[in-house]
Design a protein around this motif. Structure first.
Motif, PDB file in Angstrom:
ATOM      1  N   LEU A 196      59.942  13.750  76.695  1.00 51.28           N
ATOM      2  CA  LEU A 196      60.691  14.771  75.960  1.00 51.28           C
ATOM      3  C   LEU A 196      61.084  14.281  74.569  1.00 51.28           C
ATOM      4  CD1 LEU A 196      62.959  16.121  78.834  1.00 51.28           C
ATOM      5  CD2 LEU A 196      61.076  17.338  77.733  1.00 51.28           C
ATOM      6  N   ALA A 197      61.532  13.035  74.471  1.00 50.58           N
ATOM      7  CA  ALA A 197      61.936  12.486  73.179  1.00 50.58           C
ATOM      8  C   ALA A 197      60.758  12.445  72.204  1.00 50.58           C
ATOM      9  CB  ALA A 197      62.534  11.094  73.360  1.00 50.58           C
ATOM     10  N   LYS A 198      59.596  12.053  72.711  1.00 47.33           N
ATOM     11  CA  LYS A 198      58.425  11.982  71.839  1.00 47.33           C
ATOM     12  C   LYS A 198      57.963  13.373  71.430  1.00 47.33           C
ATOM     13  CE  LYS A 198      53.932   9.757  71.293  1.00 47.33           C
ATOM     14  NZ  LYS A 198      52.975   8.770  71.868  1.00 47.33           N
ATOM     15  N   LEU A 199      57.980  14.327  72.366  1.00 48.88           N
ATOM     16  CA  LEU A 199      57.579  15.684  72.034  1.00 48.88           C
ATOM     17  C   LEU A 199      58.516  16.287  70.994  1.00 48.88           C
ATOM     18  CD1 LEU A 199      55.837  18.167  72.387  1.00 48.88           C
ATOM     19  CD2 LEU A 199      57.224  18.786  74.385  1.00 48.88           C
ATOM     20  N   ALA A 200      59.812  16.025  71.144  1.00 49.33           N
ATOM     21  CA  ALA A 200      60.767  16.536  70.161  1.00 49.33           C
ATOM     22  C   ALA A 200      60.460  15.990  68.771  1.00 49.33           C
ATOM     23  CB  ALA A 200      62.189  16.167  70.573  1.00 49.33           C
ATOM     24  N   LYS A 201      60.055  14.748  68.708  1.00 49.28           N
ATOM     25  CA  LYS A 201      59.692  14.147  67.425  1.00 49.28           C
ATOM     26  C   LYS A 201      58.405  14.759  66.887  1.00 49.28           C
ATOM     27  CE  LYS A 201      58.892   9.642  65.241  1.00 49.28           C
ATOM     28  NZ  LYS A 201      58.820   8.169  65.483  1.00 49.28           N
ATOM     29  N   VAL A 202      57.402  14.903  67.746  1.00 54.40           N
ATOM     30  CA  VAL A 202      56.115  15.485  67.344  1.00 54.40           C
ATOM     31  C   VAL A 202      56.301  16.908  66.829  1.00 54.40           C
ATOM     32  CG1 VAL A 202      53.931  16.361  68.273  1.00 54.40           C
ATOM     33  CG2 VAL A 202      54.691  14.038  68.817  1.00 54.40           C
ATOM     34  N   ALA A 203      57.195  17.667  67.474  1.00 51.26           N
ATOM     35  CA  ALA A 203      57.421  19.064  67.113  1.00 51.26           C
ATOM     36  C   ALA A 203      58.399  19.225  65.955  1.00 51.26           C
ATOM     37  CB  ALA A 203      57.920  19.831  68.332  1.00 51.26           C
ATOM     38  N   PHE A 258      55.853  22.658  76.114  1.00 56.87           N
ATOM     39  CA  PHE A 258      55.328  22.787  74.760  1.00 56.87           C
ATOM     40  C   PHE A 258      55.848  24.053  74.076  1.00 56.87           C
ATOM     41  CE2 PHE A 258      51.348  20.296  76.234  1.00 56.87           C
ATOM     42  CZ  PHE A 258      52.021  19.099  76.060  1.00 56.87           C
ATOM     43  N   GLN A 259      55.928  25.148  74.817  1.00 57.41           N
ATOM     44  CA  GLN A 259      56.404  26.404  74.248  1.00 57.41           C
ATOM     45  C   GLN A 259      57.843  26.280  73.771  1.00 57.41           C
ATOM     46  OE1 GLN A 259      54.619  29.673  73.965  1.00 57.41           O
ATOM     47  NE2 GLN A 259      56.314  29.709  72.498  1.00 57.41           N
ATOM     48  N   SER A 260      58.689  25.651  74.575  1.00 62.28           N
ATOM     49  CA  SER A 260      60.092  25.517  74.169  1.00 62.28           C
ATOM     50  C   SER A 260      60.217  24.632  72.938  1.00 62.28           C
ATOM     51  CB  SER A 260      60.937  24.976  75.323  1.00 62.28           C
ATOM     52  OG  SER A 260      60.612  23.640  75.635  1.00 62.28           O
ATOM     53  N   ALA A 261      59.388  23.581  72.841  1.00 63.18           N
ATOM     54  CA  ALA A 261      59.401  22.747  71.640  1.00 63.18           C
ATOM     55  C   ALA A 261      58.932  23.546  70.430  1.00 63.18           C
ATOM     56  CB  ALA A 261      58.511  21.524  71.845  1.00 63.18           C
ATOM     57  N   TYR A 262      57.893  24.340  70.616  1.00 65.49           N
ATOM     58  CA  TYR A 262      57.367  25.157  69.524  1.00 65.49           C
ATOM     59  C   TYR A 262      58.406  26.172  69.055  1.00 65.49           C
ATOM     60  CZ  TYR A 262      54.113  28.166  66.971  1.00 65.49           C
ATOM     61  OH  TYR A 262      53.470  28.908  66.000  1.00 65.49           O
ATOM     62  N   ALA A 271      46.457  20.672  71.330  1.00 65.06           N
ATOM     63  CA  ALA A 271      45.479  21.387  72.161  1.00 65.06           C
ATOM     64  C   ALA A 271      46.110  22.631  72.764  1.00 65.06           C
ATOM     65  CB  ALA A 271      44.952  20.469  73.258  1.00 65.06           C
ATOM     66  N   TRP A 272      47.349  22.494  73.221  1.00 66.41           N
ATOM     67  CA  TRP A 272      48.059  23.662  73.746  1.00 66.41           C
ATOM     68  C   TRP A 272      48.223  24.723  72.676  1.00 66.41           C
ATOM     69  CZ3 TRP A 272      52.767  25.457  71.857  1.00 66.41           C
ATOM     70  CH2 TRP A 272      53.258  26.602  72.500  1.00 66.41           C
ATOM     71  N   LYS A 273      48.617  24.319  71.484  1.00 67.47           N
ATOM     72  CA  LYS A 273      48.788  25.296  70.396  1.00 67.47           C
ATOM     73  C   LYS A 273      47.481  26.016  70.096  1.00 67.47           C
ATOM     74  CE  LYS A 273      50.702  22.622  67.242  1.00 67.47           C
ATOM     75  NZ  LYS A 273      51.349  22.267  65.943  1.00 67.47           N
ATOM     76  N   ALA A 274      46.391  25.287  70.060  1.00 69.49           N
ATOM     77  CA  ALA A 274      45.096  25.915  69.779  1.00 69.49           C
ATOM     78  C   ALA A 274      44.717  26.898  70.871  1.00 69.49           C
ATOM     79  CB  ALA A 274      44.022  24.837  69.636  1.00 69.49           C
ATOM     80  N   ASN A 275      44.943  26.526  72.131  1.00 70.98           N
ATOM     81  CA  ASN A 275      44.620  27.431  73.249  1.00 70.98           C
ATOM     82  C   ASN A 275      45.514  28.654  73.257  1.00 70.98           C
ATOM     83  OD1 ASN A 275      42.538  26.479  75.417  1.00 70.98           O
ATOM     84  ND2 ASN A 275      43.512  24.595  74.686  1.00 70.98           N
ATOM     85  N   ALA A 276      46.756  28.485  72.808  1.00 65.97           N
ATOM     86  CA  ALA A 276      47.714  29.581  72.818  1.00 65.97           C
ATOM     87  C   ALA A 276      47.676  30.405  71.527  1.00 65.97           C
ATOM     88  CB  ALA A 276      49.136  29.031  73.031  1.00 65.97           C
ATOM     89  N   GLY A 277      46.805  30.024  70.616  1.00 67.73           N
ATOM     90  CA  GLY A 277      46.709  30.755  69.350  1.00 67.73           C
ATOM     91  C   GLY A 277      47.880  30.521  68.422  1.00 67.73           C
ATOM     92  N   LYS A 278      48.502  29.343  68.545  1.00 69.71           N
ATOM     93  CA  LYS A 278      49.638  28.998  67.679  1.00 69.71           C
ATOM     94  C   LYS A 278      49.146  28.208  66.472  1.00 69.71           C
ATOM     95  CE  LYS A 278      52.506  30.321  71.038  1.00 69.71           C
ATOM     96  NZ  LYS A 278      53.351  31.519  70.960  1.00 69.71           N
ATOM     97  N   LYS A 279      49.883  28.282  65.390  1.00 74.48           N
ATOM     98  CA  LYS A 279      49.546  27.511  64.184  1.00 74.48           C
ATOM     99  C   LYS A 279      50.432  26.285  64.075  1.00 74.48           C
ATOM    100  CE  LYS A 279      47.918  31.501  61.542  1.00 74.48           C
ATOM    101  NZ  LYS A 279      48.071  32.283  60.312  1.00 74.48           N
TER     102      LYS A 279
END
Length: 299
Positions: A231-238, A172-176, A291-299
């Motif tokens: 990975l393909a779906k995460l890339a699209k989501v991000a 998730f971090q690398s996608a972000y 959920a990861w972004k919220a836990n990590a304090g990301k917007k």
């Protein structure tokens, strides 16, 4: 029951402790820091601030526990795991005469089955070629299930997902950050289990300790998921237009997360009545990423 959880504030230990509480049990939780102890206390878990190796700090709680769960994480586990098992075994022998054996639940992992993209494995498949990072765990598993002073049980979670992400936090971090990478090669598959389903597994095993002692369970969803598709779906989501890249593993940990284990567990379902409720990381990937972004304090 009275349950003592080592690593009670961790990614596995905390939801396990919460699930035990919901099931009506009293939970003592070991943690190294006062900040995490406050988190445990706020969630009705009785905190014990101590290093795992400091037996005198936790022995009074453990000696009266019905169940002890080892859910620690860290680089010193190879040394700590056997030390804890033997220390709990020593305390079990000091319990009042006529006391039942305590149940000891050891957290291992399905990486012990090794990297194999062709052949599936089950709870009872012989261990022949474990992933190098966890090759030492096989000996510990055998010590646990054969220990004479405890009802030893081993639970092997696959890659755990949900909330702060754990292993998937790296993905998730690398996608972000705008460049989605993952160790390995195309064609791999992910064996996964959600935090909540895993916590339910631990509760069921702990409550049946005297019945399922001496057994090793794989805790994983019934089917694996395509790493390429995740990975393909995460890339699209991000918002990366579906772009992702595999990279060569550079250490034993990266070799482990790059591995494929085709897990088909059956003992948990058959003996514990366990059935995972979640449907893999791919189906609700945007939910887990957010959920990861919220836990990590990301917007």
């Amino acid at each position: 029951m009275k349950v003592f959880v080592f690593g009670a504030a961790g990614f596995i230990g905390f939801p396990v402790s919460q699930a035990l509480l919901r099931a009506g049990h009293t939970v003592f939780g070991q943690t190294r820091s006062q900040d995490r102890a406050n988190k445990l206390a706020a969630n009705e878990i009785i905190p014990v601030v101590a290093k795992p190796g400091d037996v005198s700090s936790w022995e009074s709680a453990v000696i009266m526990a019905d169940v002890v769960i080892e859910a620690l994480a860290g680089l010193d586990l190879k040394t700590v795991s056997l030390m804890l098992l033997n220390a709990v075994g020593d305390l079990a022998r000091k319990r009042p005469e006529g006391s039942a054996k305590p149940t000891y639940v050891y957290t291992s992992g399905t990486w012990i089955h090794g990297n194999d993209t062709e052949h599936f494995v089950t709870d009872t498949t012989p261990i022949c070629h474990p992933v190098s990072l966890v090759a030492w765990r096989g000996a510990v598993e055998q010590e646990v299930i054969n220990h004479p002073d405890v009802n030893g049980i081993v639970i092997r979670p696959s890659m755990v997902y949900g909330r702060s992400g754990s292993i998937f936090a790296r993905m998730f971090q690398s996608a972000y950050d705008g460049k989605l990478t993952w160790p390995g090669e195309p064609g791999g598959r992910l064996a996964v289990v959600h935090q909540d389903d895993l916590a339910d597994f631990f509760v069921r095993a702990a409550e049946r300790g005297a019945l399922v002692k001496g057994l090793i369970f794989d805790a994983s969803e019934d089917t694996t998921q395509s790493t390429d598709e995740v990975l393909a779906k995460l890339a699209k989501v991000a918002g990366l237009e579906g772009s992702y890249e595999y990279v060569k593993p550079e250490n034993l940990y990266e070799e482990a997360i790059a591995s494929t284990t085709l897990v088909r567990p059956y003992l948990g379902r058959t003996l514990l009545g366990w059935q995972p409720r979640r449907h893999g990381i791919w189906e609700d990937l945007e939910l887990y990423y957010n959920a990861w972004k919220a836990n990590a304090g990301k917007k």
